[in-house]
Structures are given as structure tokens and as C-alpha cells.
Write an enzyme that holds these catalytic residues in place. Structure first.
Site, PDB file in Angstrom:
ATOM      1  N   ASP A 132       0.814  -1.209   0.000  1.00 12.61           N
ATOM      2  CA  ASP A 132       0.000   0.000   0.000  1.00 12.61           C
ATOM      3  C   ASP A 132       0.857   1.273   0.000  1.00 12.61           C
ATOM      4  O   ASP A 132       0.468   2.291   0.567  1.00 12.61           O
ATOM      5  CB  ASP A 132      -0.912  -0.020   1.246  1.00 12.61           C
ATOM      6  N   CYS A 246     -20.378  -7.401   7.831  1.00 11.20           N
ATOM      7  CA  CYS A 246     -20.214  -8.500   6.874  1.00 11.20           C
ATOM      8  C   CYS A 246     -20.335  -9.855   7.575  1.00 11.20           C
ATOM      9  O   CYS A 246     -19.587 -10.144   8.514  1.00 11.20           O
ATOM     10  CB  CYS A 246     -18.862  -8.394   6.175  1.00 11.20           C
TER      11      CYS A 246
END
Length: 310
Positions: A132, A246
Site C-alpha cells: 500500500d 459483513c
């Protein structure tokens, strides 16, 4: 067993020994499917002020332009799910990935060890480690290497471990055995889309980054627009809403990575502690955390913006 398969298995075994949750391999090639999606995403302005997303598109889509002679992308994932979370429900909230030490440093150290193992056990291998911090489409490579599928919230998901993990890569000039992508198991579930308070998930797997709470509290350098005043749900740095709802994250297990252990004072901080946080406390509690990206002034600004909505 071919040398490709042998080396691949050696690398995966060492990655897991180093503490990575899983490791997968894909061929270093042009990301043909992702190219038009990235172009459209940028055209819609979903990157907001993240203008760096518009740079080095060629490298972002083709790792061979980042590493000369690149043949394989070794993707790894590292679990950061905490054993304990913030104790005061009315306190400003910090994304779980930022509880402990900045993941950039943790993953880079482990990838350096993995690189040294490869060079010692296999031979002269060149490559670079990423997490990242460069024009690399981490999720796309992790998905290609079979580590999970892209959920409707645009994050990588795994049936066994959910999505509370971070992604890193080694791009190598070593020919390895490719893994196979896994099937999408989101089905008709839309919990992440329905739960996003800013409606940042504009379609399955498509996020308007400029509306995402993580963007608003970390990447945005200007004042957060008053239009988001009642939509932040107490988040002062990052956001976990789409992951918390989720169903696959019911399988999340606490990380064993010691560096991700939260500073005990941070977990105990109540609403008043956050509102009155001083720069000295900020430096002590977030000495190694990714929260330092926001700097004291930025975090204080986010906390003040939340008043009186939390």
C-alpha cells in the site's frame, strides 16, 4: 515436483512461518480486466483529493514496469483483528487496523525476511516488496492469487477469515507456480451497501472514495463538508462499518501479531478523554500507529467535527 512448484511451496511455508495468514502467487502480467475499471473510477472523480491515484497508471496496471524482468507476484495477507476493542461505545472510534503499530512497517519487515529466505534458499532472485505504498493494485493481485474474492464493499474477502487483514506483495523475477482465483461468495447479501452511512458504496464492488469515511478522516486535508455532519457515526480515524456488518467476518480470529496489540490507554479512553486529548498524549498513545498520518491537528479536527453526533 517441478522447481516452480517446489519453490512456490517453500515460499508459502516460510510466509506462514513468519506469521502471514496466507500466501498466494500469480503471474506478473498486465491487469487487463482492471484497466477499464480503473479508468472509469478515475473519470468519475471517485479518488477525490487522492491525486496520486492518477499517477503512474502504467505501473499500477503492469508490475513488469515496476520490477525489471518481473515474472511472479507473491501476495501475502496479515491478520490485524484485535482481541479487544475500544471499551467506551460513545467514544470517537479508530479503525481496528490502526490500533497497533503502523502496518506498513510490520509487513515490510516480514517481507524483507521473506526476501532474504528466498535469496538464501533459492539463489539470486531480484525483486521488490510493496504494501500500500506504491502504484500496485494490492487487492487485484491477492484476488488473482486465490487469497479471496472482492466483496461488494470492494475489500478482499475469504470464507475462512473474513476481511480484517492487510495485503503486501513481493514482485520477483522468479518463475513460480500460479494459484487459481476463488469464487465470489457474497451472493445476494447487501449488508455492507445498506450499512454505509455516507452511501459511498455506489454499486457492488464500486466505492466513491470521496464519500468514504476513511477518506474523509485520513486522506482529506480540507475541512470535512458539513453535509457529512450527521453521517460519521463516531468515526475519528478510518471506518470499519462495512466490515463489521459483513457475515463472513464472524469467522475473524484475533491476530497473533504482537506488533498489532493496541496501546492499553487507547482502549480505555472515554469520550471526554478524546475531546481533551493533548499533543503529548497523542504522541504517547499513537507513537507507532498509522493514526500519526492524520497528525495531532488532523485527529483533533476530526474529533471536533463529530460533536455533538457521538
Amino acid at each position: 515436483m517441478t522447481s516452480k512448484l517446489k519453490y512456490s511451496e517453500m515460499i508459502k511455508a516460510e510466509a506462514k512461518r513468519l506469521g502471514f495468514l496466507d500466501c498466494g502467487i500469480s503471474k506478473a502480467t498486465f491487469l487487463e480486466e482492471e484497466a477499464p475499471r480503473l479508468e472509469e473510477w478515475l473519470k468519475r472523480g471517485y479518488q477525490g483529493e487522492m491525486k496520486w491515484m492518477e499517477n503512474h497508471i502504467d505501473k499500477r496496471l503492469d508490475p513488469r514496469k515496476l520490477v525489471d524482468g518481473a515474472k511472479s507476484v507473491v501476495s501475502v495477507i496479515l491478520n490485524y483483528y484485535p482481541e479487544e476493542t475500544q471499551k467506551h461505545p460513545d467514544a470517537p472510534k479508530i479503525a481496528k487496523y490502526a490500533y497497533g503499530e503502523d502496518y506498513h512497517f510490520v509487513i515490510k519487515r516480514k517481507l524483507k525476511e521473506l526476501t532474504e529466505f528466498i535469496q538464501t534458499e533459492i539463489g539470486e532472485v531480484s525483486g521488490r516488496a510493496f504494501t500500500d505504498s506504491a502504484p500496485v493494485m494490492d487487492r487485484a493481485w491477492a484476488e488473482r492469487s486465490g487469497l479471496g474474492w472482492t466483496g461488494k464493499h470492494s475489500l478482499l474477502l475469504s470464507k475462512g477469515t473474513g476481511s480484517f487483514y492487510l495485503i503486501g506483495e513481493l514482485i520477483l523475477d522468479l518463475d513460480l507456480e500460479d494459484d487459481t482465483p476463488v469464487a465470489d461468495h457474497c451472493g445476494s447479501c447487501t449488508k455492507c451497501i445498506d450499512a454505509c452511512p455516507t452511501n459511498a458504496i455506489v454499486a457492488p464492488k464500486l466505492v466513491d472514495g470521496s464519500k468514504c469515511i476513511s477518506y474523509l478522516t485520513i486522506e482529506l486535508k480540507d475541512q470535512i463538508s458539513p453535509s457529512f455532519k450527521d453521517q460519521m457515526e463516531g468515526w475519528a480515524f478510518g471506518c470499519d462499518i462495512c466490515q463489521d456488518v459483513c457475515p463472513w467476518n464472524r469467522f475473524s480470529k484475533p491476530t497473533k501479531v504482537e506488533e498489532f496489540s493496541p496501546h492499553p490507554e487507547m482502549l480505555d479512553m472515554n469520550k471526554q478523554d478524546w475531546q481533551e486529548i493533548t499533543e503529548d498524549v497523542f504522541r504517547k498513545v499513537f507513537k507507532k500507529s498509522a493514526v500519526k498520518r492524520a497528525k495531532y491537528a488532523g485527529l483533533k479536527q476530526n474529533i471536533d467535527f463529530l460533536k455533538p453526533t457521538y
